[in-house]
Design an enzyme around this catalytic site. Structure first.
Site, short mmCIF file in Angstrom:
data_model
loop_
_atom_site.label_atom_id
_atom_site.label_comp_id
_atom_site.label_asym_id
_atom_site.label_seq_id
_atom_site.Cartn_x
_atom_site.Cartn_y
_atom_site.Cartn_z
N HIS A 58 2.73 3.47 7.76
CA HIS A 58 3.09 3.16 9.14
C HIS A 58 3.59 4.39 9.89
CE1 HIS A 58 2.82 -0.89 7.72
NE2 HIS A 58 3.87 -0.78 6.95
N HIS A 221 -0.35 -4.31 8.27
CA HIS A 221 -0.73 -4.09 6.88
C HIS A 221 -2.21 -4.35 6.66
CE1 HIS A 221 3.61 -4.82 6.69
NE2 HIS A 221 3.57 -3.86 5.79
#
Ligand code: ADP
Ligand code: ADP
Ligand code: MG
Ligand code: MG
Ligand code: MG
Ligand code: MG
Lengths: 333, 199, 333, 199
Positions: A58, A221
């Protein structure tokens, strides 16, 4: 179609990237290699410490937000996997200077479990620990309130910025935790993707879309979203997301908001900027004022071609905290 | 039970896991995401190495090492087992410990796992083997061997009973009826652990 | 495989993105819509003004570097096309406060022509104008010295930063131009791509690569590079680029350099960071010290999956200029 | 030549371009990248609109407007034509201008184009029509009409001669022999421009 990445052993992506990050910011960051966490190069004293963390993939989240005015430590897990409880507890006790530690946790089962355990362990070792659970992702909200609840996505950056500023001003732990939870309550995000990303070392994207479809409500994700909708102009796609966000927060004429137009990985600055223009114009059309904005890659999902829009209610106190100085690799003013 | 008894217990547990790893992985493949065997192997590998490198006196010292190894592991089971062992360690800090100490450790461990994971008995998780084992120890009146044997039997039948259950927690809750008839791997691992205590 | 982007009319990408950018940074930037250029929100006085510009599609370049300590104006053309001479001359005269204007120009025929004309026109209107031509791209160097010369790529950010700091200190125009040219002479870059990007509104990437190939020496306009080489680990690919750059600059033991590990668009932060680690280690292995680094998207080529490495000789003066404060949308410290 | 003569000249040039746009595009397609017609159309469209909206007194005022329109255009030809017109405007600031003024404007414009673009006569560019036109004006001894007619003829034959040349500058230099036998579109446009001056 096959993707490739710049990497050595896929198993070593995270430690190698951490080393590379800290080498790029020797004045800001320090790396504790084992257990792995990143702290400020110059530890703060006399304030509540802020710790966040979660799976990697991320970036710049979370290590990119370690520094004055924001986090004291970031704890990275493997790609899309929670850090371990001992990593988190080690980071937590390392940055505690006696004022206690605020843990900012994105709402995923693994993160919640490991941070909760870490808080107990750090508590046993004498640290006062409170947690703020970030659950802003509107797409994962279920009408019946069942299940694990909304996921934590890009609002975490706003929570880290505002709590970071408040901590720097000397706020005490209970007040910080209360404030953080209020901000979370006033934050909603929603993501949209034009193409999935691929895991380091994997050459196929996680899923494929038809040419005339976009994936709505994607998380960070690589999961699929809550559905598909027809591809359309940036203005129309923006309107689709904004309609939902504005309704969820009950925003109306005269309200002010922070806006995050966040790249999910591979979305170009031109695209983000023109979507930000659409957000600005459409909110203005509803009488909602954009107090401050972030436009860029803040909470990515590897190299996903997509973006998310986050709205957070703003008021004078929060704007002052937003404007307070911050000095981190990925956010500085 | 003294420190070296505790070490031997753990050694038997490692060996039992080595035998059953494939079975556990298969169970997680049918009820979850198939990584349970790998998660446990990395935790136990770390525990084995750390025990070899660490001097331990009390049973609590041994369980601390095992707890740390689990808490350094990802997945859902790693941290939960880690906290279970952490509670067991807190209850077994004396050089030699008895049934009451073990019972307290098992009971505290189980309630910590329940509190952290939110699972109740009957949710088709490791708790379905932990809870009956703790109760058996707490209810035991005889010597430590009989108590542990009773606990092992209780853990095993708790684990067996998970076949009939519908999962309410963890990944198995996503697959619903598909996991009916399949044992919960976490509960089976608990049975292996308590059985290993019996020598 | 087909790409999509977030956009409305492909013809309006640049003006819409400019509007969105300036709306995100109202405290830093002002947009002059016609002719289009971006200036500081608070114009500087009593210093030489710095103007740069060029085709769009390279964001955050150049508008992202307008602000204290860096540019006074940025002039964006259409995607991959030079701004017009009148855009540039308008921006040049707008920011001149009597101390003169330094134009920083990437070496492309169109940019060179239009900036040269703009300099003449601004000169006719009374502005003293000097130019620094940035030509750092090693891949476009020809042994016979014929042709248009090396292209200008990511070193332009270093030139803008260092000249910006020197201008802020009150340096006069001739000295600034001389200094800028010295920096350019000490700068080389080279790019490598795993996949081409696509033009706004176009759905096919500019070219395709075999699964086991990477494109070496790519520029920032989606052109193919100077050749293909086998795909390999990040460490090996980094070594390939570094060997050439170190040789071209004649770097050796004891030398210091600035490093830019630059995303060409879609390359993830994890990848950039681990390549930066490789650069750092390999240079250390040669006894070359990394004085400062930038790791991120600075000069992109739409959504190309690739990166470039830039090395610029560093000395104490230059490091002090690097460390001087800067406050722009894309670079702040 | 006064201001309204200059306006009429430009009007005839716009009309000639409208007729020849497709031909010019085809020439650029064979020697360059095919956008010459579009680049010129956008510049001339802008010039036409601006002239309609602007009061002009001297010929220089007219050429300033046209220059600005070209300088607002992309491509290589736009800015070069813009600077050519800019030089012409500087030489024609009087209410009425003569051959000498035009000759100075053409000559300065041509050398500015050469300086900025780096092309010499014979490089197969617009310069191959500009340079002979400027020379013809400079050498003219008669009235303005004869002078402009001579310049037009010189520009046209300069343009025609580009067919035989190998390009040294601009995109046509990349295609080499392939462009042999094809006229340079920039040079043809210059011929149209100077011919339009003759009424
Ligand atoms: N909320 C929970 N509480 C207690 N035990 C749980 C819970 N969720 C899962 N488990 C146990 O964890 C086991 C799966 O562990 P593991 O494969 O490591 O986790 P993951 O689902 O993260 O892959 C299950 O068999 C179950 O016994
Ligand atoms: N360096 C130069 N100097 C003078 N004229 C040039 C030069 N390069 C190109 N030209 C002229 O420009 C014309 C092409 O213009 P245009 O199509 O607008 O340019 P581009 O090559 O940028 O597409 C050519 O026909 C030639 O006459
Ligand atoms: Mg599992
Ligand atoms: Mg798992
Ligand atoms: Mg052309
Ligand atoms: Mg062209």
């Amino acid at each position: 179609m096959s993707r490739r990445q710049f990497l050595n052993d896929p198993e070593h992506v995270v430690p190698e990237a951490l080393e590379g990050l800290v080498l790029a910011h020797p004045g800001l960051l320090r790396l504790n290699p084992e257990p792995a966490y990143v702290t400020r190069a110059k530890p703060a004293t006399g304030k509540v410490a802020l710790v966040s963390g979660g799976g990697s993939g991320h970036e710049p989240l979370h290590a990119g937000f370690v520094g004055t005015g924001m986090l004291d430590a970031a704890v990275p897990g493997a790609v899309f996997a929670s850090p371990t409880a001992l990593q988190v507890s080690a980071a937590t006790t390392a940055v505690d200077t006696g004022q206690g530690v605020l843990q900012i946790v994105k709402n995923y089962t693994g993160d919640v479990l490991n941070f909760r355990i870490a808080a107990e362990i750090a508590g046993d070792e004498g640290a006062a620990v409170e947690q703020v659970l970030v659950d802003d992702d509107l797409a994962s909200e279920r009408a019946d309130g069942e299940g694990p609840g909304r996921r934590g996505t890009a609002a975490v950056v706003v929570v880290e910025k505002l709590c970071g500023a408040l901590a720097e001003q000397g706020a005490e732990l209970p007040r910080l935790a209360r404030f953080g939870r209020e901000v979370v309550g006033d934050a909603r995000s929603m993501g949209i993707a034009l193409a999935a990303g691929a895991h380091p070392g994997e050459r196929a994207p996680a899923w494929e879309l038809a040419d005339d479809e976009v994936e709505l409500g994607v998380g960070i994700h690589g999961e699929r979203g809550i559905g598909r909708r027809p591809y359309a102009s940036a203005d129309e796609l923006t309107a689709d997301l904004l309609d939902r966000l504005v309704a969820a927060l009950g925003l109306g004429r005269g309200d002010g908001v922070f806006v995050v137009v966040n790249s999910l990985g591979a979305t170009h600055g031109l695209e983000l900027a023109l979507v930000h223009r659409a957000v600005h114009r459409q909110l203005a059309g509803r009488g909602i004022e954009v107090a401050r904005s972030l436009v860029g890659p803040y909470v990515t999902s590897l190299d996903m071609a997509g973006l998310s829009i986050t709205l957070v209610r703003a008021d004078d106190t929060r704007v002052a905290l937003w404007d307070a100085p911050v000095r981190t690799p990925a956010l500085t003013w | 039970m003294n420190g070296s008894d505790a070490r031997e217990w753990m050694g038997r547990f490692f060996a039992a896991f080595d035998r059953e790893q494939q079975t556990l992985t298969d169970l997680d493949r049918r009820t979850g995401d198939g990584d349970f065997g790998a998660n446990l192997r990395s935790a136990l590998g770390r525990a084995r190495t750390a025990l070899d490198a660490t001097e331990t006196a009390t049973p609590g010292d041994v369980f601390d090492v095992v707890s740390t190894a689990f808490l350094n592991t990802g997945g859902t089971s790693g941290p939960l087992f880690g906290m279970w062992f952490r509670n067991l360690a807190k209850a077994t800090r004396a050089p030699t410990v008895g049934v009451a100490d073990l019972a307290r450790g098992f009971t505290d461990g189980t309630s910590t796992v329940q509190r952290l994971g939110g699972a109740k008995p009957g949710d088709k998780t490791m708790v379905d083997a932990m809870a009956p084992a703790a109760e058996a120890l707490a209810a035991a009146t005889g010597g430590i061997h009989e108590a542990l044997a009773a606990a092992a039997a209780a853990a095993r039948s708790g684990a067996e009973a998970t076949a009939e259950l519908l999962a309410k927690r963890g990944r198995a809750s996503y697959v619903g009826e598909v996991a009916r008839g399949v044992l919960d791997p976490g509960a089976v691992a608990v049975a292996l652990l308590v059985e290993a205590a019996c020598g």
